[in-house]
Design an enzyme around this catalytic site. Structure first.
Site, PDB file in Angstrom:
ATOM      1  N   SER A 277      55.057  96.509 -44.222  1.00  0.00           N
ATOM      2  CA  SER A 277      53.615  96.920 -44.992  1.00  0.00           C
ATOM      3  C   SER A 277      52.577  96.877 -43.647  1.00  0.00           C
ATOM      4  O   SER A 277      52.827  97.483 -42.841  1.00  0.00           O
ATOM      5  CB  SER A 277      53.135  95.988 -45.921  1.00  0.00           C
ATOM      6  OG  SER A 277      52.073  96.351 -46.561  1.00  0.00           O
ATOM      7  N   THR A 278      51.580  95.916 -43.737  1.00  0.00           N
ATOM      8  CA  THR A 278      50.833  95.648 -42.623  1.00  0.00           C
ATOM      9  C   THR A 278      51.282  95.476 -41.498  1.00  0.00           C
ATOM     10  O   THR A 278      52.034  94.492 -41.018  1.00  0.00           O
ATOM     11  CB  THR A 278      49.602  94.665 -42.927  1.00  0.00           C
ATOM     12  OG1 THR A 278      48.953  95.068 -44.226  1.00  0.00           O
ATOM     13  CG2 THR A 278      48.478  94.670 -41.929  1.00  0.00           C
TER      14      THR A 278
ATOM     15  N   HIS B 267      54.697 100.627 -46.889  1.00  0.00           N
ATOM     16  CA  HIS B 267      53.467 100.828 -47.600  1.00  0.00           C
ATOM     17  C   HIS B 267      52.421 101.641 -47.039  1.00  0.00           C
ATOM     18  O   HIS B 267      52.221 101.292 -45.707  1.00  0.00           O
ATOM     19  CB  HIS B 267      53.081  99.348 -47.999  1.00  0.00           C
ATOM     20  CG  HIS B 267      54.008  98.433 -48.905  1.00  0.00           C
ATOM     21  ND1 HIS B 267      53.561  97.038 -48.872  1.00  0.00           N
ATOM     22  CD2 HIS B 267      55.183  98.838 -49.281  1.00  0.00           C
ATOM     23  CE1 HIS B 267      54.533  96.588 -49.573  1.00  0.00           C
ATOM     24  NE2 HIS B 267      55.492  97.682 -49.854  1.00  0.00           N
TER      25      HIS B 267
ATOM     26  N   MET C  88      51.915  92.040 -45.738  1.00  0.00           N
ATOM     27  CA  MET C  88      51.324  91.177 -46.786  1.00  0.00           C
ATOM     28  C   MET C  88      52.072  91.270 -47.997  1.00  0.00           C
ATOM     29  O   MET C  88      52.677  92.235 -48.514  1.00  0.00           O
ATOM     30  CB  MET C  88      49.954  91.567 -47.374  1.00  0.00           C
ATOM     31  CG  MET C  88      49.031  91.222 -46.058  1.00  0.00           C
ATOM     32  SD  MET C  88      47.312  91.734 -46.740  1.00  0.00           S
ATOM     33  CE  MET C  88      46.251  91.430 -45.208  1.00  0.00           C
TER      34      MET C  88
ATOM     35  N   ASP D  20      56.712  91.903 -51.587  1.00  0.00           N
ATOM     36  CA  ASP D  20      57.752  93.234 -51.689  1.00  0.00           C
ATOM     37  C   ASP D  20      58.890  92.908 -50.733  1.00  0.00           C
ATOM     38  O   ASP D  20      58.787  92.692 -49.453  1.00  0.00           O
ATOM     39  CB  ASP D  20      56.872  94.318 -51.372  1.00  0.00           C
ATOM     40  CG  ASP D  20      57.906  95.570 -51.769  1.00  0.00           C
ATOM     41  OD1 ASP D  20      58.475  95.412 -52.699  1.00  0.00           O
ATOM     42  OD2 ASP D  20      57.821  96.756 -51.351  1.00  0.00           O
TER      43      ASP D  20
END
Length: 354
Positions: A165-166, A192, A280, A283
């Site tokens: 993600s991030t 993501h 973050m 997941d």
């Protein structure tokens, strides 16, 4: 509870867009817009002068473009940077991934709406992202860990899944650029990302690695040496025959890492591997546990090399893997996991598709 406001610098060469962003952000009581810049050089100056908590950064700027400005900011006055770019412009999308390599945390598409209610909804989503980003520790450059890596033993894998993600796109670029063109397994990725940026990410990663990076097609046979991403707004998974499947996101993180890793565990058993990278939330943690329970290879990125340690921490707390792996060692782990004489797509020799 702290009442300190989140100080934001807005960077956009369009006075109209800068005013719109300012108005939308300041509807959130926790946010204060402390400055605006219309070009890259001014953005660097104001970042040094104002020391904002978060910067929203356009990319197609006069003078220094977005990635160049971000590079200067991260070396001189590090801040959390969110790229706000028009996804309709290919050059802007491509620059977005250069910006992430330079230190930006997230890509957000500019609003393509005329309805006032829809614009306010987009503004609330932007403000929410700013508030989340304000909690991320600021790092001027990612540390390079040199810890020894315990390599996996036992069965070799036929497929590998990665969730991020991030901070994920530059992390994926580092990992994939170290993998050889003749990698004997396919790699499936759930990163993501905002709708509209996936194709640009595929183009960018194709330029920085020798593997064949592609968008997955529903029902296709997975092939070694290929890296698969889902279409915008879809989750990527495999069915019991080992074929790629795309399904529309049901909400939550998109694409969904748990969906991907659960499907690999169900289809391949102990002959699959999975990893959770920076990001973050949680997941990927449950999907990674499913792979571990099936006897497959699992890892989570370590804290020192993660931009955001949320997802890897969740995987470790769930005991989906043992310890953290430095980002610099992830490619070696994948290679060690899949090295064997032959590859038979869709038919692992044992513990395989069922």
């Amino acid at each position: 509870m702290s009442t300190k406001k989140i100080r934001v610098l807005v960077v956009d060469d369009s006075p109209t867009m800068a005013s719109t962003l300012t108005a939308l952000l300041t509807e959130e009581p926790r946010i204060e817009v402390v400055g605006r810049a219309a070009d890259g050089n001014r953005a660097v100056q104001l970042a040094r002068l104002l020391r904002p908590d978060v910067i929203t950064m356009d990319l197609l700027l006069p003078g220094l473009d977005g990635p160049a400005a971000i590079g200067h900011i991260m070396s001189q006055a590090p801040a959390r940077i969110l790229v706000v770019s028009a996804v309709a412009e290919q050059r802007g999308v491509d620059l977005g991934f250069q910006a992430m390599s330079a230190g930006a945390l997230e890509l957000i598409g500019k609003p393509n709406v005329t309805n006032a209610d829809e614009l306010r909804k987009w503004g609330r989503e932007l403000a929410h992202s700013v508030c989340l980003m304000a909690e991320v520790p600021v790092i001027s450059r990612r540390p390079r860990a040199t810890l020894p890596l315990p390599m996996p033993t036992g069965a070799r894998v036929d497929v590998f899944g990665l969730v991020a993600s991030t901070g994920g796109p530059p992390a994926l670029a580092e990992v994939l650029s170290k993998l050889p063109k003749d990698l004997p397994v396919p790699v499936l990725i759930a990163q993501h990302i905002t709708v509209g940026f996936t194709q640009g990410m595929v183009r960018w990663l194709s330029q920085v690695c020798s593997l064949n990076v592609t968008m997955a097609r529903d029902g296709e046979q997975l092939a070694p040496g290929r890296v698969y991403f889902p279409l915008d707004g879809h989750d990527l998974l495999v069915d019991s025959a080992g074929l790629a499947r795309l399904q529309r996101s049901q909400g939550g993180p998109c694409p969904n890492g748990d969906v991907l890793l659960h499907s690999l565990a169900a289809a391949y058993g102990r002959r699959c591997g999975g990893g959770v990278l920076t990001g973050m939330g949680e997941d990927g943690a449950r999907g990674l546990l499913a792979i571990r329970t099936a006897g497959g290879v699992t890892f989570a990125q370590d804290e020192a090399s993660s931009v955001v340690y949320g997802m890897p921490r969740a995987a470790l707390e769930l005991k989906a893997t043992d310890g953290g792996v430095p980002l610099s060692a992830v490619a070696d782990l994948i290679l060690q996991s899949c090295q064997r004489p032959t590859f038979r797509p869709g038919r692992p020799p044992d513990g395989g598709l069922r």
